[in-house]
Design a protein around this motif. Structure first.
Motif, PDB file in Angstrom:
ATOM      1  N   GLY C  42       0.824  -1.205   0.000  1.00 37.69           N
ATOM      2  CA  GLY C  42       0.000   0.000   0.000  1.00 37.69           C
ATOM      3  C   GLY C  42       0.859   1.256   0.000  1.00 37.69           C
ATOM      4  O   GLY C  42       2.076   1.199   0.207  1.00 37.69           O
ATOM      5  N   PHE C  43       0.201   2.400  -0.197  1.00 33.23           N
ATOM      6  CA  PHE C  43       0.931   3.669  -0.323  1.00 33.23           C
ATOM      7  C   PHE C  43       2.159   3.423  -1.201  1.00 33.23           C
ATOM      8  O   PHE C  43       3.283   3.738  -0.828  1.00 33.23           O
ATOM      9  CB  PHE C  43       1.321   4.201   1.062  1.00 33.23           C
ATOM     10  CG  PHE C  43       1.915   5.592   1.070  1.00 33.23           C
ATOM     11  CD1 PHE C  43       1.514   6.562   0.169  1.00 33.23           C
ATOM     12  CD2 PHE C  43       2.902   5.937   2.002  1.00 33.23           C
ATOM     13  CE1 PHE C  43       2.069   7.831   0.178  1.00 33.23           C
ATOM     14  CE2 PHE C  43       3.463   7.210   2.030  1.00 33.23           C
ATOM     15  CZ  PHE C  43       3.054   8.149   1.116  1.00 33.23           C
ATOM     16  N   GLY C  44       1.908   2.859  -2.372  1.00 34.10           N
ATOM     17  CA  GLY C  44       3.002   2.473  -3.264  1.00 34.10           C
ATOM     18  C   GLY C  44       2.618   2.595  -4.715  1.00 34.10           C
ATOM     19  O   GLY C  44       2.748   1.645  -5.475  1.00 34.10           O
ATOM     20  N   THR C  45       2.131   3.791  -5.112  1.00 32.80           N
ATOM     21  CA  THR C  45       1.680   3.948  -6.498  1.00 32.80           C
ATOM     22  C   THR C  45       2.767   4.533  -7.395  1.00 32.80           C
ATOM     23  O   THR C  45       2.944   4.088  -8.514  1.00 32.80           O
ATOM     24  CB  THR C  45       0.448   4.878  -6.571  1.00 32.80           C
ATOM     25  OG1 THR C  45       0.827   6.186  -6.137  1.00 32.80           O
ATOM     26  CG2 THR C  45      -0.678   4.355  -5.689  1.00 32.80           C
ATOM     27  N   SER C  46       3.473   5.532  -6.874  1.00 33.01           N
ATOM     28  CA  SER C  46       4.455   6.220  -7.706  1.00 33.01           C
ATOM     29  C   SER C  46       5.554   6.771  -6.807  1.00 33.01           C
ATOM     30  O   SER C  46       5.269   7.345  -5.757  1.00 33.01           O
ATOM     31  CB  SER C  46       3.781   7.375  -8.450  1.00 33.01           C
ATOM     32  OG  SER C  46       4.741   8.290  -8.913  1.00 33.01           O
ATOM     33  N   PRO C 198       0.930  -0.805 -10.203  1.00 33.21           N
ATOM     34  CA  PRO C 198       1.092  -0.258  -8.847  1.00 33.21           C
ATOM     35  C   PRO C 198       0.044   0.757  -8.406  1.00 33.21           C
ATOM     36  O   PRO C 198      -0.115   0.968  -7.203  1.00 33.21           O
ATOM     37  CB  PRO C 198       2.483   0.385  -8.895  1.00 33.21           C
ATOM     38  CG  PRO C 198       2.773   0.616 -10.335  1.00 33.21           C
ATOM     39  CD  PRO C 198       2.053  -0.470 -11.093  1.00 33.21           C
ATOM     40  N   PHE C 199      -0.675   1.372  -9.330  1.00 38.63           N
ATOM     41  CA  PHE C 199      -1.630   2.411  -8.909  1.00 38.63           C
ATOM     42  C   PHE C 199      -2.858   1.795  -8.223  1.00 38.63           C
ATOM     43  O   PHE C 199      -3.067   0.577  -8.259  1.00 38.63           O
ATOM     44  CB  PHE C 199      -2.028   3.279 -10.100  1.00 38.63           C
ATOM     45  CG  PHE C 199      -1.017   4.372 -10.341  1.00 38.63           C
ATOM     46  CD1 PHE C 199      -1.181   5.618  -9.777  1.00 38.63           C
ATOM     47  CD2 PHE C 199       0.118   4.124 -11.098  1.00 38.63           C
ATOM     48  CE1 PHE C 199      -0.236   6.618  -9.961  1.00 38.63           C
ATOM     49  CE2 PHE C 199       1.070   5.119 -11.292  1.00 38.63           C
ATOM     50  CZ  PHE C 199       0.896   6.368 -10.730  1.00 38.63           C
ATOM     51  N   THR C 200      -3.644   2.644  -7.601  1.00 34.22           N
ATOM     52  CA  THR C 200      -4.820   2.218  -6.833  1.00 34.22           C
ATOM     53  C   THR C 200      -5.763   1.388  -7.699  1.00 34.22           C
ATOM     54  O   THR C 200      -6.269   1.873  -8.703  1.00 34.22           O
ATOM     55  CB  THR C 200      -5.563   3.463  -6.304  1.00 34.22           C
ATOM     56  OG1 THR C 200      -4.635   4.271  -5.567  1.00 34.22           O
ATOM     57  CG2 THR C 200      -6.709   3.066  -5.408  1.00 34.22           C
ATOM     58  N   GLY C 201      -5.981   0.158  -7.301  1.00 30.07           N
ATOM     59  CA  GLY C 201      -6.828  -0.717  -8.103  1.00 30.07           C
ATOM     60  C   GLY C 201      -6.259  -0.957  -9.483  1.00 30.07           C
ATOM     61  O   GLY C 201      -6.933  -1.485 -10.359  1.00 30.07           O
ATOM     62  N   VAL C 203      -5.461   1.241 -11.721  1.00 30.15           N
ATOM     63  CA  VAL C 203      -5.918   2.185 -12.745  1.00 30.15           C
ATOM     64  C   VAL C 203      -5.501   3.615 -12.398  1.00 30.15           C
ATOM     65  O   VAL C 203      -5.593   4.025 -11.243  1.00 30.15           O
ATOM     66  CB  VAL C 203      -7.453   2.121 -12.898  1.00 30.15           C
ATOM     67  CG1 VAL C 203      -7.920   3.036 -14.021  1.00 30.15           C
ATOM     68  CG2 VAL C 203      -7.912   0.690 -13.157  1.00 30.15           C
ATOM     69  N   VAL C 204      -5.090   4.356 -13.394  1.00 31.01           N
ATOM     70  CA  VAL C 204      -4.722   5.760 -13.211  1.00 31.01           C
ATOM     71  C   VAL C 204      -5.776   6.648 -13.862  1.00 31.01           C
ATOM     72  O   VAL C 204      -6.076   6.499 -15.048  1.00 31.01           O
ATOM     73  CB  VAL C 204      -3.359   6.070 -13.859  1.00 31.01           C
ATOM     74  CG1 VAL C 204      -2.932   7.497 -13.528  1.00 31.01           C
ATOM     75  CG2 VAL C 204      -2.315   5.077 -13.413  1.00 31.01           C
ATOM     76  N   ALA C 205      -6.287   7.567 -13.069  1.00 32.95           N
ATOM     77  CA  ALA C 205      -7.328   8.474 -13.563  1.00 32.95           C
ATOM     78  C   ALA C 205      -6.761   9.836 -13.923  1.00 32.95           C
ATOM     79  O   ALA C 205      -7.476  10.678 -14.454  1.00 32.95           O
ATOM     80  CB  ALA C 205      -8.406   8.648 -12.492  1.00 32.95           C
TER      81      ALA C 205
END
Lengths: 301, 301, 301, 301
Positions: C42-46, C198-201, C203-205
């Motif tokens: 977690g807390f691991g998107t970018s 790595p992004f939330t779920g 997917v990048v919005a």
């Protein structure tokens, strides 16, 4: 016998012939394949009072489905082919055709099917003339326009003789360890192609014996020899002194070999859990069932 | 009429009387309450070919359950009380009694029940004489020793007249927006006490009309006027030019008021989703159903 | 170019070198492997503002885990090995060691590892002298007694050079179709060994461009050319007139080949969804990244 | 003391002051609210080596969210306000802004906030001039166009002094019973507004003592007196002879009262599980923490 320190009783699971259909459901995503698979196989634990025994066999990856979408294989079982055809029609027609974005394909190979039902052909009449028939993804299908888009179903669905009632009993020092081990066994069986665990969540909490000592009108009653709370109240309890939790996993499958492989996978998973003391299996002395699946053979011990 | 920019058609959902039982399942944790609730209400979308219409009403927090454990309320519906009693016995006996750690309680208040079934009393005979009866948590229960511990069930389960077939139709520019909106509507209905959405995942993809233009033997066929793929091929399509996705949410409940509240909650959730164009409802011109649930009244517009 | 009727732009995803560790978590059941895997990644998107880019690679079946229990592979990425070692120690020590029933094993083969960190050795000191070291399941491990039982961790964990920033953009007629397609793409990437989203779920919005036209202090700001709500307000929008929803899937992996295979799987899943219009990829004109992953090559078009 | 037959030790949980922010995330459906909430609160078990302690407080029904969509409340905690502001900016900016369909609102009432951070204002610069500011749903928000649509965030997010380290220890005859009880306790705490269980899945398997007997460089090491495998190997074990499984639930909250209510709910859930023997709590003799939460008071015994 022992496996990883857990006693394996030298006994057998007594299993029965049953008729089996195996069907592939696809949908726009995994979530909806599973919704359809669960609803269509619900109220399907035991043919004693359910209209079928049914469950989810496996997830199908997009690579292996005809339409390249996420899928799930389900299995339905009844004692005869007539009931099986009725259940296919009712469960697919009511629970899958009605479900958003689904399609349905036969999931038994032609060479293994003993019987084919034209469920897909029958369901096309719902289209009231707006439906069409033809080949899609190399399958003969009917295509019905619906509010949600189009419902595609293969015209013929295969069925064959299978095996019901494969099983394993997990005896543990306490209820929660037995339950966790049973859940792990169910997960492991879930990896074995061609098998299901039809009971709720795959686990049986209420193993039974045939008939009744006290109530003549009952066809089946509790197997008191496996009830922890009766351990010290009855004679002939089958439970070791340190056992306070017992759960069973019942397995149906497309073949004896598949059911044996599933029993093996389930037992190997169950013995990993702390406080599991013993694995055994349920039978009726060999008097009722055609198949005797010995734990010794299943495990290669 | 409009709600948050979405057209609300001035029409009504046509609904029917049905008999309803509401039952509370508890278990050692939420996971097993939901396994039991789902299995017991599976194969339960429409009484056309399912033996009952059934679904999960709500989660019950430990504070509100008699035994202080996590719970789930389920609702079962059939057209008559005889069928309802049979379904209660079969679905509880086969899908809940067999399930690890469960207990079952009546979830209709005494004053609202029109009928009581002694399902809990009947199931006690499974105990073969080892069962007991008595009061527990202020309820009259039977207690049966099983492998997994003890199965507790309230002796009498209440039933009453309810309402089936409340509904809403979601029309959106595309299939996925309509589906997301329908899922959100189902979630919102899930918060309304005393109601269920009996179809698979709560959503209907295949709205139907009565009878058939082409096949005399069919009792129900597609409602072609709501099929996006037929929009330009038939006369009299009900779909606006920009609508390419349509899903329906069907709602059953313990009372007309509960079903109306559920419709309101569902519509309010659905209109939040981008690309939803219109909300309407399904009826048969008022010829068949006893209840006419007007969207205008439901929404207070 | 087209794939199943969806336009594929002839462009490339621009990707970057990154350092990668791949770790196997096992636990008593799938539920707890996933709890541990999710918390630890977690807390691991970018790495722009997260201490690492991290995610769940794949489920590991009991057959393939050293201890025969259910497992999950996770991947952690940082730009340098020093940061990677710190993140392994912190995330394993705080999120996995503390988690019920878990064990941790290296999941990179010896021949592919460029670097080894003695994370398992370091964590043993938590045992305050009660820990032990030795071989278990053919691995050098340390074993620490804890309240929940024993924590087993392989002493050395491997790391190697990998690839970050593989990506695909999904353009659809509306937001929900683009989102469903992105979710399906993420599921498909989930089947490709050695890759994460790595992004939330997954997917990048909020795709971004480097720098800012207006705010000099910003290193990255919105990529307005891909924002549907700005389509008619700016010049040079990259969005076709009928596109109203755009989402991106970012992919990191252990190798360029793995990332390409994941992009291929993701695109093939995304084009199955109704209303998807176009697939493209994000790059910086080839100025920044070492890798240019052309959609044409990825898809073999 | 006893509760439902389970011994309650007359001791206290020692808890600490901490700074707390509470934020509401909304999204198009529950699934995406939870994806955002989980990613944003991941790697957040203990400030010993995580940048924050964080977790999901509660689900928010559409009725209670400003935009009428499904929501989830999350809580983030750090020892000081500076770190808290940084964590809010990083976790929201990287894990929520980037996530499909999300919006973010302050979830502390104005009168209870001691501090406000202009996180929403800061994030607007990502919009590169295309963003706007204004009132929406009665909140001051910034609105940034993104690929996925528009990101709405309230400009100011409140924070206040809270309490960290409330806890309960569950001692059971075996590991799986203790784990099931801990899971049930976590579920029950999940119903208490204003509290989180920051550890993985809410459960701690590795309770620790301050410092080390053997390794001078270690700040914290195992609490060997609560390790079942050391029960017979050390002097002074705190574990009764029949205890073989111990898990802890750690609770942070917006106030001492909220943490006490959560402890009460957790203990009441845990004692329902078979084989749970004793409930106690962790403290450092009262030397370190400002708060002493006595089990006797918490439970009203």
């Amino acid at each position: 016998m022992e496996l990883e320190g857990v006693e394996i009783e030298d006994t057998f699971a007594e299993a029965f012939p049953i008729k089996v259909a195996r069907v592939l459901i696809t949908a726009v995503n995994e979530r909806w394949t599973m919704e359809a698979a669960k609803e269509a196989t619900g109220f399907g634990t035991s043919v004693i009072m359910c209209p079928a025994e049914a469950g989810v066999d496996m997830i199908a990856s997009p690579e292996e489905t005809p339409d390249g979408r996420p899928g799930a294989y389900i299995i339905m079982c009844t004692f005869g082919y007539k009931a099986l055809e009725e259940q296919l029609l009712a469960r697919i027609g009511q629970c899958i055709l009605t479900c958003p974005t689904t399609a349905v394909f036969n999931a038994l190979k032609a060479e293994e099917s003993e019987k084919e039902f034209n469920t897909g052909f029958k369901l096309k009449f719902f289209g009231d003339g707006y439906e069409s028939e033809g080949e899609l993804y190399g399958r003969e299908v009917s295509r019905t326009p619906i509010m949600g888009g189009e419902f595609v179903i293969e015209k013929n669905l295969g069925a064959k003789a299978g095996v019901a009632g494969g099983n394993l009993f997990i005896l543990a020092k306490d209820q929660m360890s037995a339950l966790t081990a049973a859940e792990d066994a169910v997960s492991a069986v879930g990896q074995v192609e061609g098998t299901i665990t039809p009971f709720t969540g795959g686990v049986v909490a209420s193993g039974s014996k045939i008939g009744s000592q006290k109530y003549k009108f009952m066809h089946a009653t509790i197997n008191e020899k496996f009830c922890p709370t009766l351990k010290d109240k009855i004679e002939g309890s089958e439970l070791p002194a340190d056992v306070n939790g017992v759960f069973e996993v019942v397995i149906n499958g497309v073949s004896e070999e598949a059911v044996k492989e599933a029993m093996r996978a389930g037992i190997k998973a169950a013995v990993k859990v702390t406080s599991v003391v013993k694995i055994t299996a349920g039978n009726f002395g060999g008097k009722l069932g055609k198949y005797q699946l010995r734990l010794k053979d299943v495990l290669g011990l």
